[in-house]
Design an enzyme around this catalytic site. Structure first.
Site, PDB file in Angstrom:
ATOM      1  N   GLN A  37       0.855  -1.189   0.000  1.00 37.43           N
ATOM      2  CA  GLN A  37       0.000   0.000   0.000  1.00 37.43           C
ATOM      3  C   GLN A  37       0.888   1.235   0.000  1.00 37.43           C
ATOM      4  O   GLN A  37       1.938   1.265   0.638  1.00 37.43           O
ATOM      5  CB  GLN A  37      -0.911  -0.035   1.241  1.00 37.43           C
ATOM      6  CG  GLN A  37      -1.917   1.089   1.331  1.00 37.43           C
ATOM      7  CD  GLN A  37      -1.394   2.318   2.093  1.00 37.43           C
ATOM      8  OE1 GLN A  37      -0.428   2.217   2.840  1.00 37.43           O
ATOM      9  NE2 GLN A  37      -2.030   3.454   1.896  1.00 37.43           N
ATOM     10  N   SER A  38       0.494   2.252  -0.777  1.00 38.65           N
ATOM     11  CA  SER A  38       1.240   3.497  -0.869  1.00 38.65           C
ATOM     12  C   SER A  38       2.637   3.218  -1.437  1.00 38.65           C
ATOM     13  O   SER A  38       2.759   2.700  -2.540  1.00 38.65           O
ATOM     14  CB  SER A  38       1.298   4.176   0.498  1.00 38.65           C
ATOM     15  OG  SER A  38       1.744   5.503   0.377  1.00 38.65           O
ATOM     16  N   ALA A  39       3.719   3.537  -0.694  1.00 34.80           N
ATOM     17  CA  ALA A  39       5.056   3.202  -1.188  1.00 34.80           C
ATOM     18  C   ALA A  39       5.208   1.691  -1.340  1.00 34.80           C
ATOM     19  O   ALA A  39       5.972   1.221  -2.188  1.00 34.80           O
ATOM     20  CB  ALA A  39       6.125   3.738  -0.249  1.00 34.80           C
TER      21      ALA A  39
ATOM     22  N   HIS B 234      -6.201   8.014   3.002  1.00 33.51           N
ATOM     23  CA  HIS B 234      -5.085   7.186   2.550  1.00 33.51           C
ATOM     24  C   HIS B 234      -4.727   6.183   3.639  1.00 33.51           C
ATOM     25  O   HIS B 234      -4.490   6.571   4.780  1.00 33.51           O
ATOM     26  CB  HIS B 234      -3.893   8.099   2.244  1.00 33.51           C
ATOM     27  CG  HIS B 234      -2.708   7.410   1.657  1.00 33.51           C
ATOM     28  ND1 HIS B 234      -2.766   6.725   0.461  1.00 33.51           N
ATOM     29  CD2 HIS B 234      -1.419   7.296   2.099  1.00 33.51           C
ATOM     30  CE1 HIS B 234      -1.563   6.237   0.184  1.00 33.51           C
ATOM     31  NE2 HIS B 234      -0.734   6.556   1.164  1.00 33.51           N
TER      32      HIS B 234
END
Length: 525
Positions: free
Chosen positions: A229-231, A437
């Protein structure tokens, strides 16, 4: 006589773990997977209260990357004798002290201690009782902007998914200057003539460990799904692009982000540019050589060797830019789930409608009217909402949408797309963040019990059970659909159907498609 008896008893006690493990291996049975043999030695885990899941925490998958191993590809873990207790998470990678911010309370952050360069550990949750079970394997890669994060966050607990029949693995990787620092001397000493992607090399080393060792935990090395997730999602994208990760996984899940187009908050450096920046950073830190840099304490490196660190085109892990790799169809072809959240934006303050319109007109000129059709500003509130959606698209949604569009053309690698739109129940200042997020992660993990101070409703627990079912089905079979679940169609560019997760979840045309298409056209220029 008594002394001899005592010596014999002590010898038997010392030999018991090895004998016990030998018995387990020969009979092909594992007792709740409480002991397992890795290529570096025997490990023991801890059962949960129900006794149906065993967690092995803090298994070393590589040697500590310290001293002369700082800024080197991960090396094999040292062998040990006897049984190593794996009952606590290893240290999180070097980074700033975790401090709650915005909507991110402690369950989203690493523990305050330990934090160390010696961080290359992974964790396994399994419910298998025999290594012959060969359960599907789920490998989770955390986010944190490539500068923070770790596998010990509460919301990454793997027990709930392990209860649904997968072997859950979470891994640490180096971040920040320790994970993505490039320098000509590092490139020169590398057998691959590359530097700067140590964090990605850690992830690859962890996947190689899974390939060699996961059978001992009841897992199937031929059925591995990576997820981030994300990075972590961008890392998944990089692993799908990398020839060094070929064959290490069959499926991928990328939540909120890819590197298939330029990201406005991350540099997309070549090795040469990253090396030049590395030299400047070292000089500013007073280091005249690589030896000087390695002689510095970890704390001093983090404090003094400043820069913006993330994956680079190093010629080895990433032989070309990720957009070029995908454009040439050189990526690893694997099934994919990808998507984004409705409200994932990091805007600190909003322009009022007049200032917002003025900025749009300056930026888009003759196309401003079309842009405002997708992102309107009739009121200050509407302008604020448009700014959230623009920020979300620029940083997270566009790259996922672009990846899905590209992947949909390949029949050997189906793609399923989601939008997470559930505004997570909250009180006080947390309520304004909505479907923020990272909000989907505890739902996917079925880990809502770890969320703090949130007035969750029955619908939330039902949604978490549903989403985790979809993810587990995909991990097991490559298809998220299953009995009792609303049909989630494969994504294609003809009808653009995505699964929208909310109080009521259903497949529909991707929300905000017009705005995504407009922005994607501009982003590719």
């Amino acid at each position: 006589m008594r002394k001899q008896t005592k010596l014999v008893f002590c010898a038997l006690m010392l030999a018991a773990p090895v004998f016990f493990y030998s018995f387990i291996i020969k009979t092909g049975r594992l007792v709740s997977m409480s002991v397992a043999q890795t290529d570096a030695g025997t490990v023991s885990g801890v059962k949960n209260e129900a006794g149906d899941i065993t967690a092995f925490k803090g298994i070393p998958f590589a040697a500590p990357p310290v001293g002369d191993l700082r800024w080197k590809a991960p090396q094999p873990a040292k062998h040990w004798t006897g049984v190593r207790k794996c009952d606590a998470f290893g240290a999180s990678p070097m980074q700033a002290k975790p401090t709650p911010f915005m909507v991110y309370t402690s369950e989203f952050l690493i523990p305050e201690k330990p934090i160390s360069e010696d961080c290359l550990y992974l964790n396994v949750w399994t419910g298998a009782k025999s290594k012959a079970e060969k359960r599907a394997v789920f490998v989770y890669i955390y986010g944190g902007g490539f500068t923070s994060g770790g596998s010990a966050c509460d919301i990454y607990n793997g027990e709930a998914l392990a209860k649904k029949g997968v072997v859950f693995v979470s891994v640490n990787y180096r971040v920040g200057v320790f994970g993505f620092f490039a320098h000509p001397e590092l490139t020169s000493e590398s057998p691959n003539k590359a530097s700067g992607n140590y964090g990605l090399l850690d992830q690859i080393a962890a996947l190689q460990w899974v390939e060699k060792n996961i059978v001992a935990f009841g897992g199937d090395p031929a059925n591995v799904t990576i997820c981030g997730q994300s990075a972590g999602s961008m890392s998944v994208n990089a692993l799908v692009a990398s020839p060094q990760a070929k064959g290490l996984f069959k499926k991928a899940i990328a939540e909120s982000g890819s590197l298939t187009i330029k990201n406005p908050v991350l540099p997309a450096a070549t090795l040469q540019v990253a090396e030049e920046e590395g030299v400047k950073s070292a000089e500013k830190a007073g280091a005249k050589s690589l030896a000087d840099l390695r002689a510095m304490s970890a704390e001093d490196v983090m404090k003094k060797v400043q820069g913006r660190y993330s994956p680079i085109v190093d010629g080895f892990v990433l032989p070309e830019s990720i957009p070029d790799i995908f454009a040439a169809n050189k990526q690893n072809h694997v099934g994919l789930i990808t998507g984004w959240n409705a409200d994932e934006s990091f805007i600190a303050g909003f322009k009022n409608k007049d200032d917002y319109k003025k900025q749009v007109e300056q930026q888009y000129g003759a196309e401003a009217a079309e842009f405002l059709k997708y992102f309107p500003a009739e009121t200050d509130e509407q302008a604020a909402r448009s700014q959230v959606e623009i920020s979300r698209n620029q940083i997270f949604a566009l790259s996922g949408y672009n990846w899905a569009n590209m992947q949909s053309q390949y029949s050997n690698s189906p793609v399923y797309v989601y939008n997470f739109n559930r505004k997570v129940p909250a009180t006080a200042e947390y309520a304004k963040f909505g479907a923020f997020h990272t909000a989907e992660v505890p739902y996917v993990m079925n880990d809502l019990k770890f969320l703090q101070n949130r007035p969750l409703e029955k619908a939330d627990y039902e949604l978490a059970d549903m989403m985790s079912d979809y993810w587990v089905n995909f991990i097991k079979t490559g298809n998220p659909n299953g009995k009792g679940l609303p049909q989630w169609p494969k994504y294609n560019t003809a009808d653009n159907k995505v699964m929208v997760f909310d109080v009521t979840s259903k497949a529909e045309k991707v929300p905000g498609k017009g705005g995504l298409d407009f922005m994607l056209t501009k982003a590719k220029k």
